[in-house]
Design a protein around this motif. Structure first.
Motif, mmCIF file in Angstrom:
data_model
loop_
_atom_site.group_PDB
_atom_site.id
_atom_site.type_symbol
_atom_site.label_atom_id
_atom_site.label_comp_id
_atom_site.label_asym_id
_atom_site.label_seq_id
_atom_site.Cartn_x
_atom_site.Cartn_y
_atom_site.Cartn_z
ATOM 1 N N HIS A 3 0.857 -1.180 0.000
ATOM 2 C CA HIS A 3 0.000 0.000 0.000
ATOM 3 C C HIS A 3 0.898 1.236 0.000
ATOM 4 O O HIS A 3 1.822 1.334 0.801
ATOM 5 N N ILE A 4 0.601 2.180 -0.868
ATOM 6 C CA ILE A 4 1.447 3.349 -1.039
ATOM 7 C C ILE A 4 0.613 4.617 -0.944
ATOM 8 O O ILE A 4 -0.456 4.701 -1.549
ATOM 9 N N ILE A 5 1.111 5.585 -0.194
ATOM 10 C CA ILE A 5 0.499 6.905 -0.155
ATOM 11 C C ILE A 5 1.334 7.801 -1.056
ATOM 12 O O ILE A 5 2.534 7.960 -0.859
ATOM 13 N N GLU A 6 0.684 8.367 -2.050
ATOM 14 C CA GLU A 6 1.360 9.261 -2.983
ATOM 15 C C GLU A 6 0.935 10.703 -2.695
ATOM 16 O O GLU A 6 -0.251 11.004 -2.611
ATOM 17 N N ILE A 7 1.913 11.566 -2.553
ATOM 18 C CA ILE A 7 1.652 12.990 -2.390
ATOM 19 C C ILE A 7 1.766 13.619 -3.771
ATOM 20 O O ILE A 7 2.790 13.501 -4.431
ATOM 21 N N LYS A 8 0.713 14.275 -4.206
ATOM 22 C CA LYS A 8 0.650 14.804 -5.566
ATOM 23 C C LYS A 8 1.077 16.265 -5.635
ATOM 24 O O LYS A 8 0.590 17.035 -6.454
ATOM 25 N N LEU A 9 2.032 16.636 -4.813
ATOM 26 C CA LEU A 9 2.464 18.029 -4.730
ATOM 27 C C LEU A 9 3.171 18.483 -5.999
ATOM 28 O O LEU A 9 2.950 19.592 -6.485
ATOM 29 N N GLU A 58 -6.054 26.182 -2.301
ATOM 30 C CA GLU A 58 -7.510 26.290 -2.156
ATOM 31 C C GLU A 58 -8.219 24.981 -2.545
ATOM 32 O O GLU A 58 -9.204 24.976 -3.284
ATOM 33 N N LEU A 59 -7.702 23.876 -2.001
ATOM 34 C CA LEU A 59 -8.269 22.555 -2.294
ATOM 35 C C LEU A 59 -9.455 22.278 -1.373
ATOM 36 O O LEU A 59 -9.405 22.596 -0.186
ATOM 37 N N ASP A 60 -10.493 21.680 -1.919
ATOM 38 C CA ASP A 60 -11.665 21.303 -1.134
ATOM 39 C C ASP A 60 -11.639 19.832 -0.740
ATOM 40 O O ASP A 60 -12.359 19.412 0.152
ATOM 41 N N ASP A 61 -10.826 19.049 -1.430
ATOM 42 C CA ASP A 61 -10.791 17.607 -1.223
ATOM 43 C C ASP A 61 -9.336 17.168 -1.031
ATOM 44 O O ASP A 61 -8.495 17.405 -1.896
ATOM 45 N N ILE A 62 -9.047 16.541 0.080
ATOM 46 C CA ILE A 62 -7.678 16.108 0.383
ATOM 47 C C ILE A 62 -7.144 15.139 -0.674
ATOM 48 O O ILE A 62 -5.948 15.033 -0.892
ATOM 49 N N ARG A 63 -8.043 14.469 -1.381
ATOM 50 C CA ARG A 63 -7.608 13.539 -2.428
ATOM 51 C C ARG A 63 -6.980 14.251 -3.616
ATOM 52 O O ARG A 63 -6.337 13.621 -4.442
ATOM 53 N N ASP A 64 -7.134 15.579 -3.676
ATOM 54 C CA ASP A 64 -6.428 16.346 -4.703
ATOM 55 C C ASP A 64 -4.948 16.492 -4.358
ATOM 56 O O ASP A 64 -4.140 16.808 -5.219
ATOM 57 N N LEU A 65 -4.610 16.238 -3.108
ATOM 58 C CA LEU A 65 -3.233 16.367 -2.630
ATOM 59 C C LEU A 65 -2.568 15.022 -2.362
ATOM 60 O O LEU A 65 -1.388 14.844 -2.629
ATOM 61 N N ASP A 67 -3.005 10.562 -2.416
ATOM 62 C CA ASP A 67 -3.719 9.435 -3.003
ATOM 63 C C ASP A 67 -3.216 8.160 -2.347
ATOM 64 O O ASP A 67 -2.032 8.037 -2.039
ATOM 65 N N PHE A 68 -4.109 7.246 -2.131
ATOM 66 C CA PHE A 68 -3.769 5.942 -1.568
ATOM 67 C C PHE A 68 -3.837 4.928 -2.690
ATOM 68 O O PHE A 68 -4.868 4.799 -3.345
ATOM 69 N N LYS A 69 -2.727 4.257 -2.930
ATOM 70 C CA LYS A 69 -2.656 3.324 -4.044
ATOM 71 C C LYS A 69 -2.274 1.930 -3.565
ATOM 72 O O LYS A 69 -1.506 1.786 -2.624
ATOM 73 N N ASN A 70 -2.801 0.970 -4.236
ATOM 74 C CA ASN A 70 -2.359 -0.411 -4.059
ATOM 75 C C ASN A 70 -1.447 -0.727 -5.221
ATOM 76 O O ASN A 70 -1.733 -0.393 -6.355
#
Length: 77
Positions: A3-9, A58-65, A67-70
């Motif tokens: 399981h990987i957490i990707e930061i889309k910065l 000005e993000l409304d959804d944390i998933r824009d920043l 992502d949780f990937k398998n």
């Protein structure tokens, strides 16, 4: 399966045509913090950093920043 957490910065910086230094100035975060987040080289992600970055873009959804990937190792080499 890993399981990987990707930061889309890095993607956000490009999308908003913003440099890491400009983001540092907007958030008060250090250049090192921004760099390790943008390059996904951080093991523990400070919630305050995520909050400041989300506010700067000005993000409304944390998933824009983030992502949780398998995935498995071959996908991330």
């Amino acid at each position: 399966m890993q399981h990987i957490i990707e930061i889309k910065l890095k993607k956000l910086l490009k999308e908003f045509n913003m440099t890491q230094q400009e983001l540092c100035n907007k958030t008060g975060l250090t250049q090192r913090t921004i760099s390790v987040l943008a390059n996904n080289k951080i093991e523990r992600i400070p919630k305050t950093a995520l909050s400041k970055i989300a506010a700067a873009f000005e993000l409304d959804d944390i998933r824009d920043l983030i992502d949780f990937k398998n995935g498995d190792k071959k996908d991330h080499q």
